[in-house]
Motif scaffolding. Structure first.
Motif, PDB file in Angstrom:
ATOM      1  N   ARG A  42      -9.777  -8.315   4.239  1.00  0.00           N
ATOM      2  CA  ARG A  42     -10.239  -8.750   5.566  1.00  0.00           C
ATOM      3  C   ARG A  42      -9.160  -9.554   6.290  1.00  0.00           C
ATOM      4  NH1 ARG A  42     -15.721  -7.968   5.857  1.00  0.00           N
ATOM      5  NH2 ARG A  42     -16.756  -7.727   3.846  1.00  0.00           N
ATOM      6  N   GLU A  43      -8.509 -10.438   5.544  1.00  0.00           N
ATOM      7  CA  GLU A  43      -7.447 -11.262   6.123  1.00  0.00           C
ATOM      8  C   GLU A  43      -6.280 -10.395   6.622  1.00  0.00           C
ATOM      9  OE1 GLU A  43      -4.218 -14.420   4.419  1.00  0.00           O
ATOM     10  OE2 GLU A  43      -6.265 -14.575   3.649  1.00  0.00           O
ATOM     11  N   LEU A  44      -5.899  -9.391   5.842  1.00  0.00           N
ATOM     12  CA  LEU A  44      -4.792  -8.516   6.239  1.00  0.00           C
ATOM     13  C   LEU A  44      -5.155  -7.670   7.449  1.00  0.00           C
ATOM     14  CD1 LEU A  44      -3.492  -7.429   2.720  1.00  0.00           C
ATOM     15  CD2 LEU A  44      -2.432  -9.046   4.312  1.00  0.00           C
ATOM     16  N   TRP A  45      -6.388  -7.180   7.523  1.00  0.00           N
ATOM     17  CA  TRP A  45      -6.827  -6.410   8.690  1.00  0.00           C
ATOM     18  C   TRP A  45      -6.732  -7.260   9.952  1.00  0.00           C
ATOM     19  CZ3 TRP A  45      -9.285  -1.674  10.103  1.00  0.00           C
ATOM     20  CH2 TRP A  45      -9.210  -0.691   9.117  1.00  0.00           C
ATOM     21  N   ARG A  46      -7.202  -8.505   9.859  1.00  0.00           N
ATOM     22  CA  ARG A  46      -7.169  -9.382  11.039  1.00  0.00           C
ATOM     23  C   ARG A  46      -5.730  -9.708  11.433  1.00  0.00           C
ATOM     24  NH1 ARG A  46     -11.140 -12.748   8.323  1.00  0.00           N
ATOM     25  NH2 ARG A  46     -13.140 -11.773   8.734  1.00  0.00           N
ATOM     26  N   LYS A  47      -4.892 -10.006  10.448  1.00  0.00           N
ATOM     27  CA  LYS A  47      -3.511 -10.416  10.732  1.00  0.00           C
ATOM     28  C   LYS A  47      -2.695  -9.276  11.343  1.00  0.00           C
ATOM     29  CE  LYS A  47       0.610 -12.422   8.669  1.00  0.00           C
ATOM     30  NZ  LYS A  47       1.172 -13.109   7.524  1.00  0.00           N
ATOM     31  N   TYR A  48      -2.744  -8.093  10.730  1.00  0.00           N
ATOM     32  CA  TYR A  48      -1.859  -7.015  11.141  1.00  0.00           C
ATOM     33  C   TYR A  48      -2.461  -6.031  12.135  1.00  0.00           C
ATOM     34  CZ  TYR A  48       1.263  -8.767   7.594  1.00  0.00           C
ATOM     35  OH  TYR A  48       2.089  -9.575   6.863  1.00  0.00           O
ATOM     36  N   LEU A  49      -3.778  -5.899  12.142  1.00  0.00           N
ATOM     37  CA  LEU A  49      -4.408  -4.952  13.058  1.00  0.00           C
ATOM     38  C   LEU A  49      -5.177  -5.644  14.186  1.00  0.00           C
ATOM     39  CD1 LEU A  49      -5.695  -2.360  10.439  1.00  0.00           C
ATOM     40  CD2 LEU A  49      -3.616  -2.252  11.821  1.00  0.00           C
ATOM     41  N   PRO A  54     -13.750  -2.579   8.923  1.00  0.00           N
ATOM     42  CA  PRO A  54     -14.950  -1.752   9.112  1.00  0.00           C
ATOM     43  C   PRO A  54     -15.906  -1.892   7.918  1.00  0.00           C
ATOM     44  CG  PRO A  54     -12.943  -0.415   9.216  1.00  0.00           C
ATOM     45  CD  PRO A  54     -12.546  -1.799   8.830  1.00  0.00           C
ATOM     46  N   ALA A  55     -17.096  -1.404   8.079  1.00  0.00           N
ATOM     47  CA  ALA A  55     -18.098  -1.468   7.006  1.00  0.00           C
ATOM     48  C   ALA A  55     -17.574  -0.776   5.751  1.00  0.00           C
ATOM     49  CB  ALA A  55     -19.392  -0.809   7.469  1.00  0.00           C
ATOM     50  N   ALA A  56     -17.854  -1.382   4.607  1.00  0.00           N
ATOM     51  CA  ALA A  56     -17.369  -0.854   3.327  1.00  0.00           C
ATOM     52  C   ALA A  56     -18.179   0.357   2.891  1.00  0.00           C
ATOM     53  CB  ALA A  56     -17.462  -1.938   2.264  1.00  0.00           C
ATOM     54  N   LYS A  57     -17.505   1.215   2.146  1.00  0.00           N
ATOM     55  CA  LYS A  57     -18.185   2.357   1.536  1.00  0.00           C
ATOM     56  C   LYS A  57     -18.922   1.862   0.293  1.00  0.00           C
ATOM     57  CE  LYS A  57     -14.494   5.357   3.058  1.00  0.00           C
ATOM     58  NZ  LYS A  57     -13.302   6.083   2.669  1.00  0.00           N
ATOM     59  N   ASN A  58     -20.039   2.462  -0.013  1.00  0.00           N
ATOM     60  CA  ASN A  58     -20.805   2.059  -1.189  1.00  0.00           C
ATOM     61  C   ASN A  58     -20.002   2.279  -2.464  1.00  0.00           C
ATOM     62  OD1 ASN A  58     -22.977   1.296   0.335  1.00  0.00           O
ATOM     63  ND2 ASN A  58     -24.016   3.248   0.159  1.00  0.00           N
ATOM     64  N   GLY A  59     -20.070   1.321  -3.381  1.00  0.00           N
ATOM     65  CA  GLY A  59     -19.420   1.455  -4.674  1.00  0.00           C
ATOM     66  C   GLY A  59     -17.916   1.274  -4.641  1.00  0.00           C
ATOM     67  N   GLU A  60     -17.362   0.860  -3.514  1.00  0.00           N
ATOM     68  CA  GLU A  60     -15.924   0.685  -3.404  1.00  0.00           C
ATOM     69  C   GLU A  60     -15.521  -0.681  -3.955  1.00  0.00           C
ATOM     70  OE1 GLU A  60     -13.155   1.972   0.095  1.00  0.00           O
ATOM     71  OE2 GLU A  60     -14.017   0.026   0.558  1.00  0.00           O
ATOM     72  N   ASP A  61     -14.710  -0.692  -5.005  1.00  0.00           N
ATOM     73  CA  ASP A  61     -14.211  -1.935  -5.586  1.00  0.00           C
ATOM     74  C   ASP A  61     -12.755  -2.117  -5.201  1.00  0.00           C
ATOM     75  OD1 ASP A  61     -16.585  -2.584  -6.903  1.00  0.00           O
ATOM     76  OD2 ASP A  61     -16.059  -1.317  -8.606  1.00  0.00           O
ATOM     77  N   ARG A  62     -12.372  -3.324  -4.873  1.00  0.00           N
ATOM     78  CA  ARG A  62     -10.999  -3.648  -4.519  1.00  0.00           C
ATOM     79  C   ARG A  62     -10.437  -4.636  -5.516  1.00  0.00           C
ATOM     80  NH1 ARG A  62      -8.352  -0.996  -0.215  1.00  0.00           N
ATOM     81  NH2 ARG A  62      -9.997  -0.027   0.964  1.00  0.00           N
ATOM     82  N   VAL A  63      -9.159  -4.485  -5.818  1.00  0.00           N
ATOM     83  CA  VAL A  63      -8.481  -5.430  -6.694  1.00  0.00           C
ATOM     84  C   VAL A  63      -7.160  -5.829  -6.046  1.00  0.00           C
ATOM     85  CG1 VAL A  63      -9.492  -4.551  -8.830  1.00  0.00           C
ATOM     86  CG2 VAL A  63      -7.314  -3.636  -8.028  1.00  0.00           C
ATOM     87  N   ILE A  64      -6.615  -6.935  -6.513  1.00  0.00           N
ATOM     88  CA  ILE A  64      -5.302  -7.409  -6.098  1.00  0.00           C
ATOM     89  C   ILE A  64      -4.397  -7.286  -7.315  1.00  0.00           C
ATOM     90  CG2 ILE A  64      -3.976  -9.420  -5.326  1.00  0.00           C
ATOM     91  CD1 ILE A  64      -6.710 -10.446  -4.129  1.00  0.00           C
ATOM     92  N   ILE A  65      -3.244  -6.683  -7.136  1.00  0.00           N
ATOM     93  CA  ILE A  65      -2.262  -6.620  -8.208  1.00  0.00           C
ATOM     94  C   ILE A  65      -1.254  -7.728  -7.946  1.00  0.00           C
ATOM     95  CG2 ILE A  65      -0.555  -5.214  -9.426  1.00  0.00           C
ATOM     96  CD1 ILE A  65      -3.434  -4.107  -9.568  1.00  0.00           C
ATOM     97  N   ARG A  66      -1.296  -8.751  -8.755  1.00  0.00           N
ATOM     98  CA  ARG A  66      -0.397  -9.893  -8.612  1.00  0.00           C
ATOM     99  C   ARG A  66       0.779  -9.686  -9.564  1.00  0.00           C
ATOM    100  NH1 ARG A  66      -3.637 -14.664  -9.543  1.00  0.00           N
ATOM    101  NH2 ARG A  66      -4.138 -14.471  -7.359  1.00  0.00           N
ATOM    102  N   VAL A  67       1.999  -9.769  -9.038  1.00  0.00           N
ATOM    103  CA  VAL A  67       3.198  -9.599  -9.852  1.00  0.00           C
ATOM    104  C   VAL A  67       3.715 -10.974 -10.237  1.00  0.00           C
ATOM    105  CG1 VAL A  67       5.549  -8.713  -9.919  1.00  0.00           C
ATOM    106  CG2 VAL A  67       3.766  -7.431  -8.733  1.00  0.00           C
ATOM    107  N   VAL A  68       3.841 -11.195 -11.551  1.00  0.00           N
ATOM    108  CA  VAL A  68       4.428 -12.432 -12.050  1.00  0.00           C
ATOM    109  C   VAL A  68       5.876 -12.116 -12.402  1.00  0.00           C
ATOM    110  CG1 VAL A  68       4.296 -14.211 -13.837  1.00  0.00           C
ATOM    111  CG2 VAL A  68       2.196 -13.130 -12.999  1.00  0.00           C
ATOM    112  N   PRO A  69       6.835 -12.561 -11.557  1.00  0.00           N
ATOM    113  CA  PRO A  69       8.223 -12.177 -11.769  1.00  0.00           C
ATOM    114  C   PRO A  69       8.827 -12.806 -13.020  1.00  0.00           C
ATOM    115  CG  PRO A  69       8.035 -13.600  -9.854  1.00  0.00           C
ATOM    116  CD  PRO A  69       6.661 -13.391 -10.393  1.00  0.00           C
TER     117      PRO A  69
END
Length: 77
Positions: A42-49, A54-69
């Motif tokens: 949501r934050e990225l949509w607001r910042k860049y777009l 928009p409304a989420a699709k049912n059963g849609e899971d989101r994850v963040i891939i964090r890279v530890v350098p």
């Protein structure tokens, strides 16, 4: 994600299109973090777009891939 769970090693390379000899490479491990409530998305949509997500699709899971350098290598311009 299955592969990251099995082996969390990750490498990311970014090249300058104007000068392909200029690049940065990040090597490390990946952490899979759930994006509860799709807050990052949501934050990225607001910042860049400039609009709300928009409304989420049912059963849609989101994850963040964090890279530890562990190692960062770069060749400057």
């Amino acid at each position: 994600m299955r592969n990251l769970r099995r082996d969390p090693r990750i490498s990311i390379s970014v090249y300058d299109l104007a000068n392909p000899h200029t690049y940065v490479e990040i090597r490390g491990t990946a952490e899979i973090v759930p994006d509860e409530g799709k807050l990052l998305l949501r934050e990225l949509w607001r910042k860049y777009l400039g609009v709300d997500l928009p409304a989420a699709k049912n059963g849609e899971d989101r994850v963040i891939i964090r890279v530890v350098p562990r190692k960062i290598v770069g060749v400057p311009a």
